[in-house]
Design an enzyme around this catalytic site. Structure first.
Site, mmCIF file in Angstrom:
data_model
loop_
_atom_site.group_PDB
_atom_site.id
_atom_site.type_symbol
_atom_site.label_atom_id
_atom_site.label_comp_id
_atom_site.label_asym_id
_atom_site.label_seq_id
_atom_site.Cartn_x
_atom_site.Cartn_y
_atom_site.Cartn_z
ATOM 1 C CG ASP A 130 40.507 48.137 43.884
ATOM 2 O OD1 ASP A 130 41.004 49.232 43.576
ATOM 3 O OD2 ASP A 130 41.025 47.052 43.598
ATOM 4 N N GLY B 186 44.779 52.389 43.220
ATOM 5 C CA GLY B 186 46.212 52.612 43.070
ATOM 6 C C GLY B 186 46.564 53.379 41.814
ATOM 7 C CG ASN C 267 49.970 44.549 52.046
ATOM 8 O OD1 ASN C 267 50.377 43.793 52.915
ATOM 9 N ND2 ASN C 267 50.711 44.962 51.047
#
Length: 1115
Positions: free
Chosen positions: A385, A668, A756
């Site tokens: 990430d 994201g 998730n």
């Protein structure tokens, strides 16, 4: 639990829904105010720390009692009941059976010593792992003394005020006092597959079942949506899950089930099959071949193989002596069998891995299972990430754009959360019209510095509407209080998500702080409902009620594409007469253009929107459909947040590339934001080098999740390279990325923090959870946990995994080379026959056991503690298929074993035949006599040689390729560096010194030397030992030199084949090392994707070869 027996007795009479100490009614039947009063809780500031400590002593720990902890009895049984020890016991039994009391006694002593030492080492290792388990155990956020803090779940007590959010696991049974869109998964308790929506104000009858108590959240259930606060009323075995703990703690049956027909019947052969398989499983567990980590299972299989070889060796000895059953022949057979048993192997492996996990904790990594410790060294790709891992996770708002107004640019001060520090510049141009990177003042002008109050005065409604969304669609708290260090001065504090803190600080610069707007005796706004950020819709919304106009408003923020998709209009002018204009495709293009201008600066860009909800009688609350709230919105503007990379990220990514590990960023964020950060930390090549990348490769290097997910598996496999950056990444995209990597034969690590992310963490070869920001669900699905959420800690874990792998390979090689040397010496020594025609052993049984257990045991452990070799992160990952048993390992093992065998036999032959009379006497395997003087002195010489070789080999194996005298390639201490290296690992140094010292008592103490070791003291024979030691060093050093020459030549051939330039890894520049496989002709647009893919794989494989060989090129 400190009061286990009383608690268990009380738990047996416990009434469902009651507290540890019974209340007037069950918790679900009381209002939360009544419960707080009865249980002595404070709904605002929680228990005081002292009160919490007192209650912990009174109620005991919040545990279900399932943790067995360290069990000494099991460890002792495991030390005795394993293949290695059983072989020694068998040898002891045979020795006693033929009345060879001394040999039997020595073996018995060694067994006892092995069990005792193994017990203490295993006990220490288990204690270490137990402490690590406590480090990675679930935690909970509680409010104590008015301060929010994170504590281990085991320290939660009745009366604690607990805060939970999506992804958390409930630490105890709590009565809710506040809930925002709160749902929990109670399948573990009730079997209900759907999440349960909770309420606060309702109360229920005493007899209401657990599944219908909607004002209570249960221990071990998972928060699937929203957030809540509650008061703990039951802990440990008094929780609902504690009532069925015995069922949860039930061990899996080790009995294989009987296969039955559809009608339930089974034939006798099915019962026989089940019993046979169950017995096979039990034997496998006993021998260790089907339990433990892959390496432990592999070594257990090796032990079985060696046991078989030992039996064959013993049969060979008996056969060579015509199966004569005399005592000395049987003892010779026993000695040869023992020579093949690496008795200290399992103990050293266990202690090495436990010590490795302890060292990882010091490097901010918690290992949740030992399997991942082995896997770390094999990682070829890391999928990470961005926010908080590669970056600091401390966001600051750097820019904002409001349609019809202009661009606001924030120049930060030295206190990121202080809204009074830093200047604001205002320009009427859009961000796309400002060249932020230009040094030209006219082109890059971001406007003059303007005071926030002046900006507010100059705006009628547009800026105020924008700031209302910033402040209210936000859960962060930014506040100031008097500094404890410097009384009289205000110090600013912030609590919440870093993204929301940054936006809240921006709003606070204009005095639009959320605390001012929603709190106080007469607040301007009242919160009605909250719709938290969802990774699928990528938006967060709130419903607020204006207390003055009684109007309901929806405020939304989120990913730009998702928010503008829900917007229908915007304002391009300020003032009361401004008219809303419809959002057209042209305006959407302007928004995206402005967003890309911010994103190209590395800013994370969010869109803000709002709308007045119609007053048509509709009830606006948490039950309202989210899609209804997040529709027909008015676009308010963009805000750009900067999350600076961690100072260590760039160097850590560079280390990964040096180590042959590809780094992929899955984030994201917008593609331009992700690309800017990826270039900054070195995941992507600098823009100046992109001309060397073909268009097909460049297109594949950065993709959005929608682009990647739109490809079929075959199309993904046809890509020339897998993306290095995937923007707008969804959890399902992570899973597809892992599967794509696996199809290419890669071994990947994946980071994750949310609920998730758990599927991708479980699917990855090594799942890495974030310890600070990660949810309990993510931690439970992971293999390792980072306590600092830092990408550099992943690299540290991989380095530590490689070090442990290397060290295990070293001491296993040391042990097996010695086994070959001893077995070879004894088997070839069968040719030495005495006057009675029986073989005379060059090494006595006790000598062999001594070398295996006493001389080599501690040096093996010292090799396990050895630090990493200098260039451990400058070579490609190892293969888990071959594991430690590489071709190089096997050849080294055979060479060292045979070289030691040759030198030992040479020393024996020289003493007997060159400087002896060649008389092997009679009965010299049993007792000392004058005729056995030559044999006993030759045996002592051989024993001294083998002892020295075993000790020196440990030092030689510190580096399996570099010279013992030149293990640090960059050192200027050409003649003394080996002394520094020898002293560096003090455990190994003193283990080897101890091995030298313990040799002399065995040679010169009367009775012990003749009766036990079957040798005698030597004098001038030390000359043979010294010369043999010199030859040993010469042979090993020559072998290492030959390996280096061979590997360098092979590297040159491989480099010449791969690119025609003949470059070794050490000769490449940094860009070629890192991005070599991506570089190609810029005019290769017409090359098919499949061809490029094939060529990319070839380069990848050749690059790995060059990497490993290039390591040797530096020697």
């Amino acid at each position: 639990m400190t009061k286990t027996e009383p608690d268990e007795a009380a738990a047996g009479d416990h009434v469902s829904g009651q507290s540890n100490k019974p209340l007037s009614r069950p918790a679900h039947a009381l209002t939360h105010q009544d419960l707080a009063h009865e249980i002595g809780a404070d709904p605002l500031s929680g228990l005081t720390p002292d009160e919490a400590k007192r209650r912990l002593e009174e109620y005991g720990k919040n545990e279900l009692g399932e943790a067995e902890g360290v069990q000494p009895i099991k460890i002792i049984i495991a030390q005795i009941a394993n293949a290695m020890t059983l072989v020694l016991i068998l040898a002891m039994a045979v020795s006693f059976g033929i009345k060879s009391w001394i040999e039997g006694g020595v073996v018995a002593f060694v067994i006892g010593l092995n069990v005792v030492v193994g017990f203490f080492q295993e006990y220490s290792a288990e204690k270490t792992m137990d402490s690590l388990r406590s480090l990675s155990s679930p935690t909970a956020t509680v409010v104590r003394g008015g301060e929010a803090m994170v504590v281990p779940s085991g320290e939660i007590v009745p009366g604690d005020l607990v805060e939970v959010k999506m992804g958390d696991t409930l630490p105890a049974d709590i009565r809710l006092i506040e809930a925002k869109n709160f749902e929990t998964d109670e399948a573990l308790l009730t079997g209900e597959s759907l999440p349960v929506r909770k309420t606060v104000e309702s109360t229920f009858d005493d007899t209401t079942g657990p599944g219908d108590r909607l004002n209570v959240a249960y221990s071990s259930s998972t928060v699937t949506k929203g957030r809540a606060k509650g008061i703990v009323f039951a802990t440990g075995t008094f929780t609902e899950i504690g009532a069925i703990a015995s069922a949860l703690n039930k061990k899996d049956s080790k009995v294989r089930p009987v296969k039955r027909k559809p009608n339930g019947h089974a034939g006798p052969h099915r019962y026989l099959e089940a019993y046979t398989l169950t017995l096979g499983d039990a034997i496998g567990r006993f021998l260790g071949v089907n339990v433990g980590t892959p390496l432990q299972r592999k070594l257990s299989k090796l032990a079985m193989l060696l046991f078989g070889i030992a039996v064959i060796c013993a049969i060979i000895v008996l056969g060579a002596n015509k199966f004569n059953t005399r005592q000395e022949v049987i003892i010779y057979a026993v000695a040869t069998g023992l020579s093949m048993i690496p008795a200290s192997l399992v103990v050293v492996l266990t202690i090495t891995m436990a010590a490795g996990t302890k060292r990882m904790v010091e490097r901010n990594v918690i290992v949740r299972n030992l399997k991942s410790l082995e896997a770390l060294g094999a990682v070829t790709d890391i999928c990470s990430d961005k926010t908080g891992t590669l970056t600091q996770g401390k966001m600051v708002a750097r820019g904002a754009w409001i349609p019809g107004m202009g661009t606001y640019t924030v120049e930060l001060g030295d206190e990121p959360v202080n809204p009074t520090k830093g200047d604001i510049r205002f320009a009427k141009q859009m961000p796309s019209e400002i060249d932020f990177k230009s040094t030209n003042a006219e082109k890059s002008s971001t406007g003059p510095v303007t005071a926030p109050g002046e900006l507010l005065t100059s705006s009628t409604t547009r800026l105020q509407d924008f700031l209302s969304v910033c402040s209210l669609a936000n859960l962060a708290t930014v506040f100031s209080k008097e500094s404890e260090e410097t009384p009289g001065t205000e110090q600013w504090h912030a609590r919440g998500d870093p993204t929301e803190i940054a936006i809240q600080v921006f709003a606070s610069r204009f005095d639009f702080n959320r605390l001012r707007l929603v709190s106080g005796s007469n607040p301007e706004w009242q919160e009605v409902a909250e719709f938290p950020f969802d990774s699928d819709v990528k938006r967060m919304s709130v419903i607020m009620k204006n207390t003055q106009t009684q109007e309901h408003w929806a405020f939304t923020k989120g990913a730009v594409e998702r928010v503008i998709g829900a917007c229908v209009n915007y304002f391009d002018s300020d003032g009361p007469g401004a008219v809303a204009k419809p959002v057209t495709d042209e305006f959407r293009a302007d928004i995206l253009k402005n967003m890309e201008s911010f994103a190209s600066l590395g800013l994370r860009v969010l869109a803000l929107a709002s709308r007045r909800l119609p007053s048509d009688g509709t009830t606006w609350n948490e039950e309202t459909s989210r899609s209804l709230i997040e529709s027909e919105l008015t676009f308010r503007g963009l805000i750009g947040l900067y999350d600076p990379p961690r100072p260590s990220s760039a160097s850590a990514v560079h280390q990964c590339h040096e180590a042959g590990i590809s780094v992929h960023m899955l984030t994201g964020d917008h593609p331009e934001t992700a690309k800017a950060i990826a270039i900054e930390v070195g995941i992507l090549p600098p823009l100046s080098s992109m001309s060397r990348v073909s268009s097909a490769v460049a297109h594949a290097m950065v993709m959005t999740a929608s682009q990647f997910d739109a490809l079929s598996d075959d199309e993904v496999d046809a890509l020339p390279v897998l993306p290095l950056v995937i923007a707008r990444c969804a959890p399902s995209t992570k899973v597809r990325m892992i599967e794509a990597l696996h199809r290419r034969g890669r071994f990947c690590a994946m980071t994750g923090d949310g609920v998730n992310d758990s599927p991708s963490l479980r699917r990855a070869d090594v799942g890495i959870a974030m310890g600070l920001s990660g949810s309990d669900v993510a931690k439970d699905a992971s293999d390792i946990v980072l306590t600092d959420d830092n990408f550099a800690s992943i690299v540290a874990a991989i380095e530590e995994g490689r070090r442990i792998f290397d060290n295990i390979q070293k001491f296993v090689l040391h042990v097996l080379a010695e086994n070959i040397a001893q077995a070879g010496t004894l088997l070839i020594g069968l040719a030495f026959k005495d006057a009675s025609g029986l073989s005379v052993f060059p090494l006595a049984p006790v000598e062999i056991v001594w070398i295996i257990m006493i001389t080599s045991g501690l040096p093996d452990m010292g090799l396990g503690f050895e630090r990493a070799v200098p260039d451990i992160m400058a070579r490609p990952p190892q293969s888990l298929k071959t594991g430690i048993f590489t071709l190089e390992f096997i050849i080294d093992m055979i060479f060292y074993g045979l070289w030691i065998t040759a030198l030992c036999l040479a020393s024996f032959v020289l003493r007997v035949y060159a400087w002896g009379n060649g008389d092997l006497g009679s009965g010299c395997n049993e007792r000392y006599s004058d005729s056995c003087e030559t044999v006993f002195r030759a045996r002592a010489t051989t024993f001294a040689c083998l002892t020295w070789f075993a000790l020196f080999l440990a030092w030689e194996l510190v580096d399996m390729r570099r010279s013992f005298f030149r293990m640090q390639p960059g050192s200027k201490k050409y003649f003394t560096q080996w002394m520094v290296d020898v002293w560096r690992n003090k455990f190994l140094f003193w283990a080897i010194v101890g091995g030298f010292i313990t040799l002399f008592p065995t040679l010169y103490i009367p009775v012990i030397n003749h009766a036990v070791f079957k040798h005698t003291g030597i004098s001038w024979e030390w000359g043979i030992v010294f010369i043999a030691a010199g030859l040993f060093f010469g042979g090993v050093e020559g072998w290492k030199w030959a390996k280096r020459v061979f590997l360098r030549r092979r590297a040159r051939r491989g480099a010449a084949k791969s690119g025609g330039q003949g470059k070794l890894w050490k000769d490449m520049d940094v860009e070629e090392k890192i991005f070599g496989e991506y570089f190609g002709s810029a005019s290769t647009d017409e090359v098919s994707l499949q061809d490029t893919h094939t060529r990319g794989n070839e380069k990848e494989n050749e690059g790995a070869t060059g990497l490993r060989q290039g390591e040797q090129g530096r020697d």
